[in-house]
Design an enzyme around this catalytic site. Structure first.
Site, short mmCIF file in Angstrom:
data_model
loop_
_atom_site.label_atom_id
_atom_site.label_comp_id
_atom_site.label_asym_id
_atom_site.label_seq_id
_atom_site.Cartn_x
_atom_site.Cartn_y
_atom_site.Cartn_z
NE ARG A 155 -3.66 -2.44 0.21
CZ ARG A 155 -3.33 -3.63 -0.29
NH1 ARG A 155 -2.20 -3.77 -0.98
NH2 ARG A 155 -4.10 -4.67 -0.13
CB SER A 196 -9.20 -1.95 4.04
OG SER A 196 -9.78 -3.13 3.57
CD GLU A 213 -5.52 0.32 2.56
OE1 GLU A 213 -5.99 0.33 1.41
OE2 GLU A 213 -5.56 -0.67 3.30
#
Length: 332
Positions: free
Chosen positions: A160, A232, A328
């Site tokens: 990520r 998420s 995130e």
């Protein structure tokens, strides 16, 4: 150009904030023209679909948004194909485009919100596939109007993350992304949930895999059009072997994914659930009742409400497991 522009429809969390200035462009030349005109004033922020952002207040600067479209075949062999895609193309539209043409590679990334440009910035991933493994090159234009093409090896991809997320590259705007896709049958079906769902079908095809992924995501994840969220919210932490073995001894039922001989990924959602947060609210923000990795806006939440919930969840996980989980989502 819009002044005091509402960003409500430009962030999937549904946070009601505005930007002092909002600029859209449909080509590299238009973006270069905006830069040259002096209308891109500091501070500035380039956004995609707003699916990985949490606005904490009104943005007192310029928001830029790409509407560069198009999918162009730039190379082809018997085995694979390279396509150049505009940064403003909706990611799931691109996935559907590939599936309809029997191009393998992106099907596991079905229904991920956002746009193509942001996929290259964030290194999106799901169900055993990361976009970095499909990207060939990323084309950019910076705030000085200079173009640069990054080979995938220059993008600094990790979980990520990419060099495009670094503060020093804030002035670099993605314009096109090129992907290499397979014309041969090639599936990634290692996740147990996928295999179980595929048993309902007589055979495996790209269309079937896409339908299965969409069904799994729709069952677990709330529709941001109904309940604001950014998918998420936390990254799954990666821990060393020694720490993992100590945790496994205490929690033998703990799920995990081997990264290599030294590192193991632990699902943050499982830890949050073990801390009792699934389905619980803190004011107008809540942990989703079906997927603890997702924080939701129950209605009228401000960025500060979501951050307060995030901080409380992180503190619980740290206290119980000794692990720091990190968002995130980008706080703006």
């Amino acid at each position: 150009m819009e002044q005091k522009y509402s960003l409500l429809s430009h962030n999937t969390f549904g946070i009601d904030v505005s930007a002092a200035c909002f600029l859209e462009y449909a080509s590299v030349d238009e973006l270069r023209g905006l830069i040259g005109s002096g209308r891109v004033t500091s501070p500035y922020l380039h956004i995609g679909g707003g699916s990985n952002l949490l606005f904490t207040k009104d943005y007192e600067g310029t928001i830029l948004h790409s509407r560069i479209g198009g999918v162009e075949v730039v190379a082809e062999t018997d085995d694979d194909i390279v396509v150049r895609v505009g940064a403003g193309v909706v990611w799931d539209d691109f996935v559907d485009y590939c599936v309809q043409r029997h191009w393998h590679g992106v099907e596991n990334l079905s229904l991920i919100p956002g746009e193509v440009g942001a996929s290259a910035v964030q290194n999106i991933g799901a169900y055993g596939v990361e976009v970095k493994d499909l990207i060939v090159r990323v084309e950019t234009l910076n705030i000085e109007g200079k173009e640069h093409v990054y080979d995938v090896t220059e993008c600094g991809y990790s979980y990520r993350d990419s060099i495009f997320k670094r503060p020093e590259n804030k002035s670099v705007f993605v314009t096109y992304v090129s992907f290499r896709l397979s014309k041969r049958e090639h599936y990634t079906l290692d996740y147990g949930t996928i295999r179980r769902e595929l048993e309902k079908y007589p055979g495996v095809t790209l269309d079937v895999v896409r339908r299965v992924i969409i069904a799994i995501r729709e069952e677990k994840l709330p529709d941001p059009r109904v309940m604001g969220n950014a998918g998420s919210f936390f990254m799954n932490p990666i821990v060393g072997r020694e720490q993992f073995e100590a945790l496994q001894a205490e929690y033998p039922q703990m799920p995990f994914y081997e990264i290599d001989t030294d590192r193991v990924k632990i699902p943050a959602g499982w830890m949050i659930d073990q801390c009792g947060w699934k389905g619980k609210a803190l004011g107008p923000a809540a942990v989703h009742d079906k997927q603890a990795l997702v924080l939701v806006n129950r209605g009228g939440a401000k960025g500060a409400d979501v951050i307060a919930l995030s901080d409380a969840v992180r503190a619980s996980v740290r206290a119980k497991f000794g692990i720091d989980i990190h968002p995130e989502v980008n706080f703006i």
